[in-house]
Design an enzyme around this catalytic site. Structure first.
Site, PDB file in Angstrom:
ATOM      1  CE1 TYR A 337      83.349  10.168 -56.438  1.00  0.00           C
ATOM      2  CE2 TYR A 337      82.395  12.268 -55.799  1.00  0.00           C
ATOM      3  CZ  TYR A 337      82.292  11.041 -56.436  1.00  0.00           C
ATOM      4  OH  TYR A 337      81.123  10.686 -57.072  1.00  0.00           O
ATOM      5  N   GLY A 451      74.650   8.482 -57.154  1.00  0.00           N
ATOM      6  CA  GLY A 451      74.816   9.182 -55.879  1.00  0.00           C
ATOM      7  C   GLY A 451      75.002  10.673 -56.064  1.00  0.00           C
ATOM      8  CG  ASP A 452      78.341  12.174 -58.092  1.00  0.00           C
ATOM      9  OD1 ASP A 452      78.858  12.671 -57.079  1.00  0.00           O
ATOM     10  OD2 ASP A 452      78.885  11.289 -58.762  1.00  0.00           O
ATOM     11  NE  ARG A 453      70.370  14.601 -60.891  1.00  0.00           N
ATOM     12  CZ  ARG A 453      70.336  15.708 -61.589  1.00  0.00           C
ATOM     13  NH1 ARG A 453      70.305  15.659 -62.905  1.00  0.00           N
ATOM     14  NH2 ARG A 453      70.349  16.890 -61.011  1.00  0.00           N
TER      15      ARG A 453
END
Length: 666
Positions: A337, A451-453
């Site tokens: 991030y 996006g994290d998934r």
């Protein structure tokens, strides 16, 4: 006169042989106690006289230890509390001295063990009856003769000697043996627990996300801004913390997080939530305060996002051994991030040494992936920004172009460019990308966390031994489901590959119909997609390819091998269905807009005048994609060739062979 030593030892020796035949029960009792006490259960022990001492001895061994250190186990001897013993005896009689304590301390499924040399003590019989009333299990260690105490219990161990002294000594041997077996069973259980699951290590910056939900009924009098009446606040780990949280939802993997946490209330809250989710956290020191993202929402819509924490500050030095967890990882996910963890020199050095496959979810403000990552997962905007691409052409062409550039620039084995509602484009060593469309339209659903998934699912799939192409397909499906979950309550999305209702759909078969369709689509600047094949026996593998292809543009034209063409390719016994039947069946599908029949072995001639923007083939992408003969042709008019996933095990040839075998077996 017989020597007391010889006499006593002879009595013990005489009892040892028969005792060996009953002693195996102690192994069973030890294993049962290990399971019961190890999970929070309790043992109550009672006896009179010398047996009272043995009861206390056993309780001491369990609450303390026999040999090696272990957890304390709950065991209560009902004999040593003189105030309780005398008070109960005085008020209720000596026969109730143990029974009343059993009713006070016993719980269902607990165990009562009573010890008696005579086996006739009324207070022990009363204790056993009280235990059974409480739903407890009851065991007894008694002598060799008739035993009302033993008869009252569920299980009994008879010590085979007429001498009460020898019986008591065998009781002591039994206590020690039972504890030995108990410790052995506990050690085995702990060893089984130490057989760890595959480990996914997530690396990256963790933020504190706060969603403030409320209602808006008015505009502020001092500014043209809505006034949010707060109703609820929800906190969760964000950034790499969210990726770890999503991965921790899988029971098949352990999850660890290498991140940076500040020494403030926000850092403490993050640590608390991560620990509660079963995530092992390895934290570098973070100067300053915990970064926060606060979203103010009304009726599911974000009104304002407030960021706290200021500019990113580099994390401090990694404590000794903190990064050793990367060496034991089955797979690694770098969820960057842009706040410094992925750029930390020690972290990057450890990642470069790691042998596990790495999925790298990059950030425009972060560093490039370390060389050799198994998969990088930029979104389309990030890919365009990093490459400086002008983003001309379609989403698909831009994703393919930037994906290949990033794969070479980052020296990654594969790059999957995520394109939101358009799915993902996987670029590997071969020139032809794999396009994985989404299975449903989520409309205006909240995509935060998708996006994290995606990245977490891809990493878990690689940890399980999946091919990169399989991992990307799993990731697209998971991200789509995640977004649809955020859209709960909205109208159900249309099924995949259903751009229009088939009812009243014109049957477009032939060159004229296809040419007219192409002209109509191009007139409105649409994207023409084409695919080809024999389609002799239409099966679900064909349908999956056709539906995936249709989602890549505004119309799908199927180039169909004629009967003569099929015979030349498949042999004199094919096709089973005529070209007319095959064409009409294809044209009837809601995902097919037109069908063109060609006589040549390959569709190069028909492609030359159709000039589709996208040429689609279904197939395996395990080795970076096959070299397709039509790819160079399609390049002449700046078209693209792509591969879409196929359903494994579906084959016309296999279907025909199975049918023939079944017929022959009749």
């Amino acid at each position: 006169m017989t020597d007391p030593i010889e006499n006593h030892l002879a009595g013990i020796a005489a009892a040892l042989g028969p005792f060996r035949t009953v002693a195996p029960r102690l192994a069973d009792w030890g294993a049962e106690l290990a399971q019961h006490l190890g999970s929070g259960g309790r043992l109550l022990v009672a006896g009179n006289g010398g047996s009272a001492a043995e009861a206390q001895h056993l309780a001491a061994e369990l609450v303390g230890k026999l040999r090696e250190d272990r957890m304390p186990l709950s065991a209560i001897a009902l004999t040593p509390d003189s105030s309780a013993v005398t008070a109960i005896s005085n008020d209720y009689g000596f026969d109730e001295v143990f029974a009343r304590q059993v009713r006070a301390h016993g719980r269902p499924d607990d165990v009562l063990l009573v010890l008696s040399t005579s086996g006739r003590s009324p207070n022990l019989v009363a204790a056993v009856r009280a235990a059974k009333e409480c739903g407890m299990r009851t065991w007894a260690m008694v002598g060799a003769g008739a035993s009302p105490v033993g008869d009252a219990c569920d299980e009994v161990l008879h010590c085979p000697s007429p001498d009460s002294q020898v019986v008591q000594e065998l009781h002591l041997v039994s206590v020690h043996l039972m504890c030995e077996y108990l410790d052995r069973a506990l050690a085995k259980t702990e060893e089984e627990k130490r057989v760890t699951k595959p480990l996914l290590v997530v690396v990256g910056d963790t933020l504190l996300d706060r969603d403030v939900d409320g209602e808006v009924h008015r505009i502020a009098p001092d500014a043209p801004a809505p006034v949010l009446d707060e109703k609820s606040v929800r906190e969760r780990p964000g950034g790499a913390g969210l990726a770890a949280l999503l991965a921790a939802g899988s029971d098949d993997y352990d999850v660890a997080l290498v991140t940076a946490l500040a020494p403030d209330a926000g850092g403490a809250r993050l640590s608390e939530m991560l620990t509660a989710a079963g995530i092992a956290t390895y934290a570098l020191p973070l100067p300053g305060v915990t970064p926060q993202k606060i979203r103010l929402r009304a009726r599911g819509q974000v009104l304002l996002r407030l960021d706290r924490g200021g500019a990113a500050q580099p994390p401090g030095d990694a404590p000794d051994g903190l990064l050793d967890v990367l060496g034991s990882a089955t797979a690694i996910l770098v969820s960057d991030y842009g706040r410094g963890v992925a750029a930390h020199p020690a972290v990057r050095a450890a990642l470069e040494k790691a042998s596990a496959p790495i999925v790298w979810d990059p950030h425009p403000n972060g560093p490039p992936p370390v060389p050799g990552v198994a998969l990088a997962t930029p979104n389309l905007a990030e890919a365009v920004k990093v490459t400086g691409d002008a983003a001309h052409g379609t989403t698909l062409s831009t994703a393919q172009r930037t994906g290949h550039k990033l794969r070479e620039h980052w020296r990654a084995r594969a790059v999957a460019v995520t394109c939101g509602g358009d799915g993902a484009v996987l670029c590997q060593a071969g020139p032809t990308p794999l396009v994985v469309p989404v299975g449903a339209d989520a409309g205006d659903a909240d995509t935060c966390g998708a996006g994290d998934r995606f990245a977490a699912t891809a990493a878990l799939a690689l940890a399980g031994g999946a091919l990169v192409s399989e991992a990307v397909q799993d990731a697209v499906a998971a991200a789509t489901a995640y977004v649809l979950g955020n859209a709960a309550g909205s109208p159900a999305p249309a099924s995949a590959g259903s751009p229009a209702s088939a009812e009243g759909k014109p049957e477009r078969v032939g060159a004229d119909a296809a040419g007219q369709l192409v002209a109509e689509v191009r007139e409105r600047n649409g994207v023409v997609v084409a695919t080809g094949g024999c389609f002799d026996l239409l099966h679900t593998g064909h349908l999956a390819t056709l539906r995936a292809a249709r989602q890549l543009g505004d119309c799908l034209i199927v180039c169909l091998n004629s009967d003569d063409s099929v015979r030349g390719l498949k042999g004199p016994d094919r096709p089973l269905n005529s070209q007319t039947d095959r064409a009409r069946l294809l044209a009837a599908l809601d995902c097919v807009d037109a069908v063109v029949i060609f006589d040549e072995p390959t569709p190069e001639a028909v492609l030359s005048w159709l000039r589709p923007d996208v040429w689609v083939k279904g197939g395996d992408y395990a080795d970076g994609g096959p070299s397709l003969p039509e790819a160079e042709l399609v390049k002449r008019w700046d078209g693209q060739t792509v591969i879409v996933p196929y359903l494994d095990g579906r084959s016309t040839t296999k279907t025909i062979a199975a049918a023939q075998a079944a017929t022959a077996g009749r």
